[in-house]
Design a protein around this motif. Sequence first.
Motif, PDB file in Angstrom:
ATOM      1  N   ALA A   1      -5.351  -0.556  -4.408  1.00 42.63           N
ATOM      2  CA  ALA A   1      -5.088   0.769  -3.840  1.00 42.63           C
ATOM      3  C   ALA A   1      -6.350   1.360  -3.222  1.00 42.63           C
ATOM      4  CB  ALA A   1      -4.542   1.695  -4.924  1.00 42.63           C
TER       5      ALA A   1
ATOM      6  N   LYS B   1      -5.064  -1.006  -9.055  1.00 46.52           N
ATOM      7  CA  LYS B   1      -5.927   0.144  -8.721  1.00 46.52           C
ATOM      8  C   LYS B   1      -6.985  -0.277  -7.707  1.00 46.52           C
ATOM      9  CE  LYS B   1      -8.084   4.172  -9.317  1.00 46.52           C
ATOM     10  NZ  LYS B   1      -9.428   3.927  -8.747  1.00 46.52           N
TER      11      LYS B   1
ATOM     12  N   ASP C   1      -6.742   2.216   0.809  1.00 42.68           N
ATOM     13  CA  ASP C   1      -6.950   3.578   1.286  1.00 42.68           C
ATOM     14  C   ASP C   1      -8.106   3.703   2.259  1.00 42.68           C
ATOM     15  OD1 ASP C   1      -4.791   4.528  -0.108  1.00 42.68           O
ATOM     16  OD2 ASP C   1      -5.951   5.370  -1.771  1.00 42.68           O
TER      17      ASP C   1
ATOM     18  N   ARG D   1      -0.015   6.902  -6.918  1.00 45.85           N
ATOM     19  CA  ARG D   1      -1.048   7.949  -6.946  1.00 45.85           C
ATOM     20  C   ARG D   1      -0.414   9.343  -6.925  1.00 45.85           C
ATOM     21  NH1 ARG D   1      -6.221   6.128  -6.291  1.00 45.85           N
ATOM     22  NH2 ARG D   1      -6.615   4.387  -4.855  1.00 45.85           N
TER      23      ARG D   1
ATOM     24  N   TRP E   1      -3.649   4.640 -14.291  1.00 39.90           N
ATOM     25  CA  TRP E   1      -3.893   3.323 -13.716  1.00 39.90           C
ATOM     26  C   TRP E   1      -4.450   2.323 -14.725  1.00 39.90           C
ATOM     27  CZ3 TRP E   1      -2.515   1.826  -8.870  1.00 39.90           C
ATOM     28  CH2 TRP E   1      -2.282   2.820  -7.907  1.00 39.90           C
TER      29      TRP E   1
ATOM     30  N   GLY F   1       0.796  -1.221   0.000  1.00 35.47           N
ATOM     31  CA  GLY F   1       0.000   0.000   0.000  1.00 35.47           C
ATOM     32  C   GLY F   1       0.826   1.267   0.000  1.00 35.47           C
TER      33      GLY F   1
ATOM     34  N   THR G   1       1.486   1.885  -3.720  1.00 38.56           N
ATOM     35  CA  THR G   1       0.332   2.342  -4.489  1.00 38.56           C
ATOM     36  C   THR G   1       0.071   3.822  -4.199  1.00 38.56           C
ATOM     37  OG1 THR G   1      -1.259   1.596  -2.788  1.00 38.56           O
ATOM     38  CG2 THR G   1      -0.721   0.052  -4.564  1.00 38.56           C
ATOM     39  N   ARG G   2       0.377   4.250  -2.994  1.00 41.33           N
ATOM     40  CA  ARG G   2       0.242   5.675  -2.684  1.00 41.33           C
ATOM     41  C   ARG G   2       1.291   6.507  -3.432  1.00 41.33           C
ATOM     42  NH1 ARG G   2      -2.198   7.469   2.905  1.00 41.33           N
ATOM     43  NH2 ARG G   2      -4.230   6.532   2.484  1.00 41.33           N
TER      44      ARG G   2
END
Length: 205
Positions: free
Chosen positions: A186, A183, A190, A170, A176, A163, A166-167
């Motif tokens: 992610a 995606k 979140d 972003r 994505w 994670g 994935t941040r």
Amino acid sequence: MPTLYVAPGACSFGAHVALKALDIPHTIKVVPLRQPDSPIYTVNPQGRVPALVLDDGAVITENSAILPYIADLKPEAGLNAPLGSVDRARIQEWIGFLNSDLHGAFRPLNRPALFHTDEATHDTIRRQGKTRLFQLLDTVEKKVPENAWLVGNRFTVADAYLGVFTRWVRRRDFDWAQWPNLKKFADRFDVHPAVIAAEQAEKAV
């Protein structure tokens, strides 16, 4: 209680999420990075986060060590898997890949000067770094379940670590479209309660 040294937006977020998921007493110390007077140097001479300071003063560094250690503080929570199990090996497999490959693939984009001091080369370094990063994200895309966590269909320290990245994806506003499973991961990450709690705690310090 253990104290975890973290920095905003850094890879230490995964360890912070793991502590929040366990719901055990702990202290968070938010520190700046790459500043000579940062308190992080008092516990980790390399100046890197995360660093976990235990009640007896022992210090553990590196996500590959800290994440399994945290998970084993409360094994019944399921953030890791039993000793000798394939699931435990899979979790460690993910941590090893993320630590040694994916994390390092962001460095050419973020800090090209680490690879060459000549600023004229930095755009080339970033382009080559982006190509390598996308190759690794393609690999992750193939391995991430479409609608489940990484191992055993439950949230583990492997998810807490992925994670983080994935941040970072972003933050760079990458498209994505080529990573639909990532995606979805992610998005799940979140809104996980431990992620929200860790984020709020770091903002409050």
